[in-house]
Design a protein around this motif. Sequence first.
Motif, PDB file in Angstrom:
ATOM      1  N   LYS A 105       0.822  -1.206   0.000  1.00 28.79           N
ATOM      2  CA  LYS A 105       0.000   0.000   0.000  1.00 28.79           C
ATOM      3  C   LYS A 105       0.860   1.261   0.000  1.00 28.79           C
ATOM      4  O   LYS A 105       0.378   2.364  -0.261  1.00 28.79           O
ATOM      5  N   LYS A 106       2.130   1.096   0.319  1.00 29.19           N
ATOM      6  CA  LYS A 106       3.078   2.202   0.362  1.00 29.19           C
ATOM      7  C   LYS A 106       4.378   1.741  -0.286  1.00 29.19           C
ATOM      8  O   LYS A 106       4.827   0.621  -0.061  1.00 29.19           O
ATOM      9  N   VAL A 107       4.955   2.621  -1.103  1.00 28.31           N
ATOM     10  CA  VAL A 107       6.232   2.310  -1.750  1.00 28.31           C
ATOM     11  C   VAL A 107       7.361   2.670  -0.788  1.00 28.31           C
ATOM     12  O   VAL A 107       7.402   3.786  -0.268  1.00 28.31           O
ATOM     13  N   PRO A 108       8.297   1.768  -0.536  1.00 27.04           N
ATOM     14  CA  PRO A 108       9.397   2.071   0.384  1.00 27.04           C
ATOM     15  C   PRO A 108      10.364   3.075  -0.216  1.00 27.04           C
ATOM     16  O   PRO A 108      10.378   3.301  -1.426  1.00 27.04           O
ATOM     17  N   THR A 109      11.153   3.680   0.625  1.00 30.07           N
ATOM     18  CA  THR A 109      12.187   4.605   0.180  1.00 30.07           C
ATOM     19  C   THR A 109      13.552   3.934   0.338  1.00 30.07           C
ATOM     20  O   THR A 109      13.687   2.889   0.983  1.00 30.07           O
ATOM     21  N   ARG A 110      14.592   4.560  -0.226  1.00 28.14           N
ATOM     22  CA  ARG A 110      15.943   4.024  -0.060  1.00 28.14           C
ATOM     23  C   ARG A 110      16.374   4.126   1.396  1.00 28.14           C
ATOM     24  O   ARG A 110      17.008   3.207   1.932  1.00 28.14           O
ATOM     25  N   ASP A 111      16.013   5.221   2.059  1.00 25.98           N
ATOM     26  CA  ASP A 111      16.382   5.390   3.461  1.00 25.98           C
ATOM     27  C   ASP A 111      15.754   4.289   4.311  1.00 25.98           C
ATOM     28  O   ASP A 111      16.417   3.705   5.178  1.00 25.98           O
ATOM     29  N   PHE A 112      14.475   4.001   4.088  1.00 21.47           N
ATOM     30  CA  PHE A 112      13.789   2.931   4.814  1.00 21.47           C
ATOM     31  C   PHE A 112      14.517   1.605   4.584  1.00 21.47           C
ATOM     32  O   PHE A 112      14.751   0.834   5.526  1.00 21.47           O
ATOM     33  N   SER A 113      14.882   1.343   3.329  1.00 22.36           N
ATOM     34  CA  SER A 113      15.534   0.072   2.976  1.00 22.36           C
ATOM     35  C   SER A 113      16.877  -0.082   3.669  1.00 22.36           C
ATOM     36  O   SER A 113      17.217  -1.166   4.174  1.00 22.36           O
ATOM     37  N   GLU A 114      17.639   0.983   3.719  1.00 17.45           N
ATOM     38  CA  GLU A 114      18.953   0.925   4.363  1.00 17.45           C
ATOM     39  C   GLU A 114      18.812   0.703   5.860  1.00 17.45           C
ATOM     40  O   GLU A 114      19.610  -0.026   6.465  1.00 17.45           O
TER      41      GLU A 114
END
Length: 282
Positions: free
Chosen positions: A53-62
């Motif tokens: 429902k929400k696209v992750p960000t690079r910061d979230f992934s790291e």
Amino acid sequence: MVHVQSLDPTASPLDYYGWELRRQREAHGLKQSQLGEIIFCTGSLVGQIETTKKVPTRDFSERVDAALGTDGLFSRLIGLVLRSQLPTWFQPYAEMEAKAAYISTYQAQLVYGLLQTEEYARAVLGVDHHSEPDDMVAARMERQRVLHRDQPPALWVILSEGALLLQIGGRDVMRRQLGHLLGFLDSPWVNIQVLPFARGQHTGMMGTFTLLRFDKDPDLFYTDGYDQGHMTANPQVIKERSVGYARLQASALSPEDSAALIARVMEERYGERLRTEEPGLA
């Protein structure tokens, strides 16, 4: 009983990301709220990303990689996820752009996507993507990571003078965008030229186009359309457009003179003093 949405990890990069995030979180015995506390976000956001429902960000992934010790798994996945948010017709070009060794582009109205600031990109993309500008902007910013690789592509950009004058997002946005362009003046891999109106007719009058060159694969020609782009490796097209681009380079201002023009437009058209009304103007 809480219903847990099932995901098909083969459906899309976003579905796979959500499926893998849930799998890794549960393998570590964490609830969504607990993982959220560790990576400084809400459990609700974790749940929204797990269910696409929400696209992750690079910061979230790291942060997830650091918290779960997943050896950069989500940091690698995020590039695929964000690229999948681009329009379907544009994705093949974005994939080839990321592999190119040499990119040469003529832009008739806008700053090239790889050189756009985030706020400029948001203003551009917000025209046609009101409901999902954040995802589109994140995808565009992700494309720009190619310029920060250890071996970035050589990028040659010719901007019509109109791209400097078309006010996107307001004066502040334009001033910062032009300042961003000036920041590439000393870059060994990025060259920016401006094609002034005074040059008259030129070989780019049919509109924006880009040539991609590769170390091993055939060259590609790409041109934008309203609802889709066109990409071809036809040798005759490549030859004609390469000659056309060389003529544009010869007609455009040198990189140094182009930087001087950009700086002048930045000051005279978008400078601080333009914020006050001139006498006699309503």
